[in-house]
Write an enzyme that holds these catalytic residues in place. Structure first.
Site, mmCIF file in Angstrom:
data_model
loop_
_atom_site.group_PDB
_atom_site.id
_atom_site.type_symbol
_atom_site.label_atom_id
_atom_site.label_comp_id
_atom_site.label_asym_id
_atom_site.label_seq_id
_atom_site.Cartn_x
_atom_site.Cartn_y
_atom_site.Cartn_z
ATOM 1 N N MET A 1 0.892 -1.251 0.060
ATOM 2 C CA MET A 1 0.063 -0.037 -0.085
ATOM 3 C C MET A 1 0.846 1.265 -0.019
ATOM 4 S SD MET A 1 -3.533 -1.111 1.975
ATOM 5 C CE MET A 1 -2.910 -0.770 3.660
ATOM 6 N N GLY A 2 2.150 1.183 -0.413
ATOM 7 C CA GLY A 2 3.101 2.148 -0.458
ATOM 8 C C GLY A 2 3.695 2.757 0.810
ATOM 9 N N HIS B 1 9.292 -3.674 3.380
ATOM 10 C CA HIS B 1 8.785 -3.673 1.760
ATOM 11 C C HIS B 1 10.023 -4.072 0.921
ATOM 12 C CE1 HIS B 1 5.628 -0.742 3.330
ATOM 13 N NE2 HIS B 1 4.916 -1.734 2.954
ATOM 14 N N GLU C 1 5.742 -11.639 7.096
ATOM 15 C CA GLU C 1 5.042 -12.271 8.364
ATOM 16 C C GLU C 1 4.793 -10.961 9.266
ATOM 17 O OE1 GLU C 1 8.420 -14.830 9.698
ATOM 18 O OE2 GLU C 1 7.585 -16.513 8.491
ATOM 19 N N LYS C 2 5.277 -9.839 9.122
ATOM 20 C CA LYS C 2 4.665 -8.963 10.136
ATOM 21 C C LYS C 2 3.116 -8.768 10.163
ATOM 22 C CE LYS C 2 3.827 -4.606 11.456
ATOM 23 N NZ LYS C 2 3.022 -3.693 10.649
ATOM 24 N N GLN D 1 -2.663 -12.144 7.943
ATOM 25 C CA GLN D 1 -2.908 -11.991 6.456
ATOM 26 C C GLN D 1 -2.340 -13.019 5.916
ATOM 27 O OE1 GLN D 1 -2.831 -7.726 4.492
ATOM 28 N NE2 GLN D 1 -0.593 -8.484 4.007
HETATM 29 P P1 AMP Z 1 1.381 -2.885 3.552
HETATM 30 O O1 AMP Z 1 2.078 -1.920 2.570
HETATM 31 O O2 AMP Z 1 1.287 -2.427 4.949
HETATM 32 O O3 AMP Z 1 -0.014 -3.496 3.252
HETATM 33 O O4 AMP Z 1 2.433 -4.095 3.434
HETATM 34 C C1 AMP Z 1 2.784 -4.671 2.083
HETATM 35 C C2 AMP Z 1 3.548 -5.780 2.392
HETATM 36 O O5 AMP Z 1 4.820 -5.706 2.980
HETATM 37 C C3 AMP Z 1 2.725 -6.797 3.196
HETATM 38 O O6 AMP Z 1 3.079 -8.392 2.735
HETATM 39 C C4 AMP Z 1 3.439 -6.901 4.452
HETATM 40 O O7 AMP Z 1 3.305 -7.709 5.459
HETATM 41 C C5 AMP Z 1 4.934 -6.585 4.383
HETATM 42 N N1 AMP Z 1 5.367 -5.767 5.588
HETATM 43 C C6 AMP Z 1 4.952 -4.544 6.186
HETATM 44 N N2 AMP Z 1 5.802 -4.244 7.311
HETATM 45 C C7 AMP Z 1 6.535 -5.321 7.115
HETATM 46 C C8 AMP Z 1 7.839 -5.635 7.872
HETATM 47 N N3 AMP Z 1 8.075 -4.812 9.142
HETATM 48 N N4 AMP Z 1 8.536 -6.626 7.917
HETATM 49 C C9 AMP Z 1 8.420 -7.545 7.075
HETATM 50 N N5 AMP Z 1 7.275 -7.451 5.930
HETATM 51 C C10 AMP Z 1 6.531 -6.180 6.214
#
Ligand code: AMP
Length: 281
Positions: free
Chosen positions: A30-31, A37, A148-149, A153
């Site tokens: 989601m940017g 990321h 895995e954060k 999901q």
């Molecule tokens: P989001 O932009 O928050 O929707 O995240 C996009 C992807 O990045 C998802 O697969 C999240 O699980 C991953 N992600 C977000 N934060 C972390 C993190 N701290 N460590 C690993 N993966 C992450």
């Protein structure tokens, strides 16, 4: 790095790569990108020949309109970071491309979406499952990476890919953390300095609790840990639960490899974290 906006141009490029024999990986986001990321993009480069990242702030997974409105949008910086990491293509669909007039389908996953964030964010995993299904089908990528954060999901997406026979391999990526243990999140930038100083306490307490569970304690210790998180300065601990790592089934002790998952509010920001819990000896 190419940047495309429509599902048609995305699919055409992915197909062209696949016809050349390249394995294509998708990293949906989601940017407001950070090291978490970018770690997924690096992992994608290891497991595939071509890497596609998507940036789409999906309105349907926000149960709270204020959270959606406050979600950071930093597309120019995101594009630069992705290009620097060697990402091959950035897909930035607009709302109309994702949800055209007349859109009427929701993907609802039971099982792993129940409880935890599913109980506290009504409709959230329906929004996630629907948009992820679309991104997987629009791209036709061979692999897709998820962190895995967002452990629940990841479990929901594994279930949906298996149940709907979507031909993609789901590749999990480890949690990227700040040096003090705070899991990186796009929402962290909304923390005040004072809140940012409190934030790593959640991970510290999570780790201490996980050690006690591995040492043989049962989940009756969890309310005390929730109180400790609130005493550290969090305003509301939504849940702190031990689940079986393989399928997120609740456990009352670490009888099998587990995952300890937490969500809590710090000011106006909702933070989540989770750690592995080794089975008790
Ligand atoms: P989001 O932009 O928050 O929707 O995240 C996009 C992807 O990045 C998802 O697969 C999240 O699980 C991953 N992600 C977000 N934060 C972390 C993190 N701290 N460590 C690993 N993966 C992450």
């Amino acid at each position: 790095m190419q940047q495309v906006q429509t599902p048609e141009t995305l699919k055409a490029q992915v197909l062209a790569w696949q016809r050349d024999g390249d394995v294509v990986a998708l990293v949906p986001t989601m940017g407001a990108l950070h090291e978490g990321h970018l770690g997924l993009v690096r992992l994608a480069r290891e497991v595939a020949d071509k890497v596609v990242a998507s940036v789409f702030v999906n309105p349907t997974q926000f149960n709270d309109p204020d959270d959606f409105a406050a979600y950071p949008q930093t597309l120019e910086d995101d594009a630069k970071m992705l290009a620097d990491e060697g990402c091959d293509l950035l897909y930035v669909p607009n709302g109309a491309a994702m949800y055209p007039h007349g859109f009427a389908t929701t993907v609802h996953v039971e099982g792993p979406s129940e409880g935890l964030c599913g109980a506290n964010r009504p409709g959230h995993f329906d929004g996630v499952a629907t948009v992820v299904s679309k991104l997987l089908l629009q791209s036709g990528a061979d692999k897709a990476l998820f962190g895995e954060k967002d452990f629940q999901q990841l479990a929901v997406i594994r279930r949906l890919v298996a149940d709907l026979n979507i031909p993609v391999e789901i590749v999990p990526g480890p949690i990227a953390r700040a040096e003090d243990g705070l899991a990186l999140s796009s929402r962290n930038r909304r923390l005040s300095d004072e809140e940012r100083a409190i934030a790593p306490q959640m991970n510290r307490i999570l780790r201490e609790t996980g050690e006690k569970l591995t040492a043989g304690a049962d989940t009756s210790i969890l309310p005390e840990s929730m109180q400790a998180i609130e005493a550290a300065g969090f305003r509301n601990v939504e849940y702190l639960e031990l689940r079986r790592a393989s399928d997120l089934v609740p456990m009352s002790a670490a009888d099998a490899p587990g995952r300890l998952l937490v969500a809590a509010w710090l000011g106006d920001v909702r933070l989540i974290d989770n750690i592995p819990v080794a089975a008790k000896g």
